[in-house]
Design a protein around this motif. Structure first.
Motif, PDB file in Angstrom:
ATOM      1  N   LEU A 140       1.604   4.335   2.854  1.00 43.65           N
ATOM      2  CA  LEU A 140       0.218   4.790   2.998  1.00 43.65           C
ATOM      3  C   LEU A 140      -0.330   4.452   4.387  1.00 43.65           C
ATOM      4  N   PHE A 156      -1.929   6.991   7.158  1.00 40.80           N
ATOM      5  CA  PHE A 156      -3.307   6.743   7.589  1.00 40.80           C
ATOM      6  C   PHE A 156      -3.408   6.437   9.094  1.00 40.80           C
ATOM      7  N   THR A 182      -5.748   0.976  -6.201  1.00 44.55           N
ATOM      8  CA  THR A 182      -6.968   1.732  -5.901  1.00 44.55           C
ATOM      9  C   THR A 182      -6.707   3.238  -6.057  1.00 44.55           C
ATOM     10  N   THR A 220      -6.689   5.516  -3.985  1.00 41.99           N
ATOM     11  CA  THR A 220      -5.858   6.079  -2.903  1.00 41.99           C
ATOM     12  C   THR A 220      -4.391   5.683  -3.046  1.00 41.99           C
TER      13      THR A 220
END
Ligand code: SAM
Length: 215
Positions: free
Chosen positions: A8, A12, A162, A164
């Motif tokens: 992730l 990002f 979470t 995400t």
């Protein structure tokens, strides 16, 4: 878990600097202010989870020498383009040792990383190993004052997946203090502060910062 947080972070990386500017990421300045007066000129600093280099940048501007490690290749590429670090190495902090010799650094910093990592035992022991005698360790973590929405996964450790997909962890402050003590550190300062605001989720995130010294 570790692999998915690193994946992730890779996704990002391009957005990271824009996002922290938008979300008021105060933590780098707070960590810098906590330690700057105690540092000798041209100190050797290791940034654990350096990301794009936001927390190292004030130390670089103050004339110190920066080394960084991170699990995300893309974050490291962004950091490299800023030319603030002498050496950057890609490692997974949950499974690999720090690729440095004993007693090498004057200061280790880690900002906004330990809430993405569990357990912390090995990395604290590695940080103690690479620091010089009376070297400093300044870091932030999310403390377990509020664990609503989190599952207890180990004594004094809580986890939340979470929306995400990021796994985040909270730790009891007492547990962190014990880890420090077990690895030879004495706590000098501690403060809890508003680290960033997720404007979209309308949520405030508080971190605890600790400055400690190897005895
Ligand atoms: C929120 S960013 C913080 C970056 C930087 N310290 C700062 O202050 O802006 C978290 C960083 O931790 C890194 N990270 C997360 N899990 C990791 C792991 N298991 N091993 C190595 N790095 C990891 C991510 O790649 C990301 O760069």
């Amino acid at each position: 878990m570790p692999e998915s947080n690193i994946k992730l972070a890779n996704e990002f990386a391009d957005e990271y600097d824009n996002s922290i500017a938008k979300n008021n990421w105060t933590s780098p300045q707070i960590l810098f202010k906590m330690i700057e007066e105690r540092l000798q000129p041209k100190s050797t600093i290791l940034d654990v989870g350096i990301g794009t280099g936001e927390s190292s940048a004030p130390f670089y501007r103050a004339g110190h020498s920066i080394t960084g490690v991170d699990g995300s290749k893309k974050m490291l590429t962004k950091c490299k383009s800023k030319n603030i670090a002498e050496r950057l190495t890609q490692i997974n902090l949950e499974t690999e040792s720090l690729p440095f010799s004993d007693k090498f650094f004057d200061l280790v910093i880690s900002n906004g990383v330990f809430h993405l990592i569990s357990p912390l035992n090995d990395i604290f022991s590695e940080i103690s190993r690479v620091l010089k005698y009376r070297g400093y360790f300044a870091f932030t973590f999310e403390n377990a004052n509020d664990t609503s929405g989190y599952d207890k996964i180990a004594p004094e450790t809580w986890e939340n997946k979470t929306p995400t997909g990021v796994f985040t962890f909270k730790y009891n402050t007492g547990y962190i203090s014990e880890l420090l003590q077990n690895n030879g550190f004495t706590e000098i300062k501690q403060s809890t502060f508003l680290a960033f605001q997720n404007k979209e989720l309308r949520k405030d995130f508080y971190f605890t910062a600790i400055l400690s010294q190897l005895e």
